[in-house]
Scaffold this motif. Structure first.
Motif, PDB file in Angstrom:
ATOM      1  N   HIS A 136      12.086  -6.610   1.164  1.00 18.17           N
ATOM      2  CA  HIS A 136      12.058  -5.934  -0.136  1.00 18.17           C
ATOM      3  C   HIS A 136      11.296  -4.626   0.043  1.00 18.17           C
ATOM      4  N   PHE A 137      11.941  -3.504  -0.203  1.00 20.48           N
ATOM      5  CA  PHE A 137      11.251  -2.220  -0.089  1.00 20.48           C
ATOM      6  C   PHE A 137      10.626  -1.862  -1.433  1.00 20.48           C
ATOM      7  N   GLN A 138       9.520  -2.533  -1.742  1.00 25.68           N
ATOM      8  CA  GLN A 138       8.776  -2.259  -2.969  1.00 25.68           C
ATOM      9  C   GLN A 138       7.300  -2.225  -2.605  1.00 25.68           C
ATOM     10  N   ARG A 139       6.565  -1.263  -3.150  1.00 30.37           N
ATOM     11  CA  ARG A 139       5.140  -1.134  -2.826  1.00 30.37           C
ATOM     12  C   ARG A 139       4.338  -2.124  -3.663  1.00 30.37           C
ATOM     13  N   LYS A 140       3.796  -3.142  -2.992  1.00 37.30           N
ATOM     14  CA  LYS A 140       3.008  -4.162  -3.681  1.00 37.30           C
ATOM     15  C   LYS A 140       1.813  -4.545  -2.820  1.00 37.30           C
ATOM     16  N   THR A 141       0.788  -5.153  -3.439  1.00 35.75           N
ATOM     17  CA  THR A 141      -0.316  -5.723  -2.672  1.00 35.75           C
ATOM     18  C   THR A 141       0.171  -7.026  -2.028  1.00 35.75           C
ATOM     19  N   PHE A 142      -0.661  -7.599  -1.170  1.00 42.37           N
ATOM     20  CA  PHE A 142      -0.315  -8.849  -0.494  1.00 42.37           C
ATOM     21  C   PHE A 142      -0.040  -9.952  -1.524  1.00 42.37           C
ATOM     22  N   LEU A 143      -0.947 -10.103  -2.488  1.00 39.57           N
ATOM     23  CA  LEU A 143      -0.815 -11.191  -3.461  1.00 39.57           C
ATOM     24  C   LEU A 143       0.428 -10.999  -4.332  1.00 39.57           C
ATOM     25  N   GLU A 144       0.684  -9.753  -4.754  1.00 39.68           N
ATOM     26  CA  GLU A 144       1.874  -9.487  -5.572  1.00 39.68           C
ATOM     27  C   GLU A 144       3.152  -9.797  -4.784  1.00 39.68           C
ATOM     28  N   SER A 145       3.132  -9.481  -3.479  1.00 40.05           N
ATOM     29  CA  SER A 145       4.299  -9.743  -2.633  1.00 40.05           C
ATOM     30  C   SER A 145       4.529 -11.251  -2.483  1.00 40.05           C
ATOM     31  N   TRP A 146       3.438 -11.971  -2.250  1.00 39.45           N
ATOM     32  CA  TRP A 146       3.524 -13.428  -2.098  1.00 39.45           C
ATOM     33  C   TRP A 146       4.099 -14.041  -3.376  1.00 39.45           C
ATOM     34  N   HIS A 193      -1.307  -1.134  -1.042  1.00 39.62           N
ATOM     35  CA  HIS A 193       0.109  -1.177  -1.440  1.00 39.62           C
ATOM     36  C   HIS A 193       0.915  -0.666  -0.253  1.00 39.62           C
ATOM     37  N   THR A 194       1.571  -1.582   0.468  1.00 41.96           N
ATOM     38  CA  THR A 194       2.307  -1.165   1.656  1.00 41.96           C
ATOM     39  C   THR A 194       3.788  -0.946   1.309  1.00 41.96           C
ATOM     40  N   ASP A 195       4.612  -0.509   2.304  1.00 43.06           N
ATOM     41  CA  ASP A 195       5.987  -0.067   2.008  1.00 43.06           C
ATOM     42  C   ASP A 195       6.881  -1.188   1.476  1.00 43.06           C
TER      43      ASP A 195
END
Length: 431
Positions: free
Chosen positions: A26-36, A148-150
């Protein structure tokens, strides 16, 4: 449906399925927790890369994915995290844990050494992919979990997969997966996917089938090809073995589908019925735990339920005074620091820093708890405006240094006597 904003930016090339599941970037900028949370909302987890084969699959996924806005280098979260002071240099995962809760692995791909300073704060891991590199890609790099990574990598695990459907003359099948990807490119198809196959104009227009996981553990389409040739499917499909449905069979044009009684929902195979999943529509922001006919929300380590009992909020661990000197709270964790003059050792304790090692004094240095003191050699005294440096003491200015004549020089002095007198052995008196 629950597709929401999660899949607005999904492309067909962003997923790759193998025999036991699908990886998706998923190419969305999110923090680790938001991504999880995002992966969990769709029934998956952040990618766990325990085997070289999984790394190879992810490499193929990135190679075929459209890297958005012509960026050649991207970083994406995977399911590795470490709480403060959990460092373990001898273990392959360095004290990191997978989001499944374990530390097993047959594979690692760290980019560099673990830095001791990184042990005091929570750390999470990204894989780096550089489209211009031919090899040595997908290195593991740890960093702050609140960055917030790529993008992020999800994995959706399944017990079996359906084969793709062959075209019946009017184009490829469109697959809509349980994790909301619409694709005509899949080479293996996960259970719960609805496939729509376009039909030539001289038969019915299109035909939909469901990939189901049967009781024997094999994934199969809900009916066999061909779908388009010959007369339309009998409207009495449900009269044969109830269409394979556990509860109710409903005919709909050339198709049929199964339905369940109240309080039950359709299982992943599209035929069986299971008690209603109370968590399916729950407002839990992170994790939902079913309890009897209700549910409760849960949070990961370092977070607690907010007053609304749905969202997660940071626990301020510093309120419990866990540190020897200073405590700094951070999202999901905390960090211990030491007062000036002290250093944090490997065990998280504050030990006195020996400032004398840096030779801060011109003459002699004495280390003290949290600080140091400079001393001057005999015949010298500290300079008032800079106590680390020493200046000569003019002993001759002090009354009574010599009985008659005093001569000062660097670091010392000498007594002399007037003509007609001599210095006594006490080096002070004259006679």
């Amino acid at each position: 449906g629950p597709s929401s904003a999660l899949d607005l930016d999904l492309r067909e090339t962003d997923a790759l399925c193998t025999d036991d599941g699908c990886f998706m970037v998923h190419f969305q900028r999110k923090t680790f927790l938001e991504s999880w949370r995002s992966c969990k909302d769709n029934g998956g987890n952040l990618a766990i890369i325990k085997r070289k084969e999984d790394a190879g699959t992810i490499g193929r996924l990135f190679a075929s994915a459209d890297l958005r806005h012509s960026r050649t280098k991207v970083q994406a979260w995977i399911g590795l995290q470490r709480h403060p002071r959990q460092c373990s240099a001898t273990l392959p995962l360095r004290g990191f844990s997978w989001t499944t809760g374990d530390q097993d692995t047959d594979y690692t791909n760290w980019q560099g050494e673990d830095s001791p300073g990184a042990c005091l704060a929570p750390r999470c891991v990204v894989v780096e992919y550089d489209a211009q590199k031919r090899s040595d890609n997908l290195k593991w790099v740890d960093g702050p979990c609140v960055a917030h990574t790529d993008g992020y990598l999800c994995h959706y695990a399944y017990g079996g997969m359906c084969p793709t459907l062959r075209s019946e003359g009017a184009g490829k099948a469109l697959y809509v997966t349980p994790f909301h990807l619409r694709s005509t490119l899949l080479t293996l198809v996960p259970p719960g996917t609805v496939a729509t196959l376009p039909c030539p104009s001289d038969t019915e227009r299109e035909s939909s089938v469901l990939c189901t996981l049967r009781d024997d553990g094999l994934a199969r389409w809900s009916r066999d090809q061909p779908f388009c040739s010959g007369p339309p499917v009998s409207r009495h499909w449900c009269q044969v073995d109830n269409g394979g449905c556990e509860h109710f069979c409903r005919a709909a044009g050339v198709n049929f589908y199964c339905e369940c009684a109240e309080g039950y929902q359709l299982a992943g195979n599209g035929q069986n019925c299971e008690p209603l999943d109370v968590c399916k529509e729950s407002p839990c922001k992170f994790e939902c735990l079913p309890i009897s006919d209700s549910y409760r929300c849960a949070c990961p380590d370092g977070y607690m339920l907010a007053p609304d009992e749905h969202d997660c909020m940071d626990v301020d661990e510093c309120l419990q005074s866990p540190c020897e000197h200073l405590c700094v709270n951070s999202p999901g964790s905390f960090e211990c620091r030491c007062r000036e003059g002290y250093l944090l050792d490997e065990d998280g304790a504050c030990e006195d820093a020996d400032e004398c090692m840096a030779n801060p004094c011109e003459h002699a240095c004495e280390n003290t708890a949290g600080s140091h003191v400079c001393h001057c050699e005999l015949g010298f005294s500290p300079i008032p405006e800079d106590p680390s440096r020493c200046q000569d003491t003019d002993e001759c200015r002090m009354a009574g240094t010599c009985q008659q004549i005093c001569v000062n020089f660097e670091g010392s002095f000498q007594c002399y006597c007037e003509e007609g007198h001599r210095l006594l052995p006490d080096m002070y008196s004259c006679e």
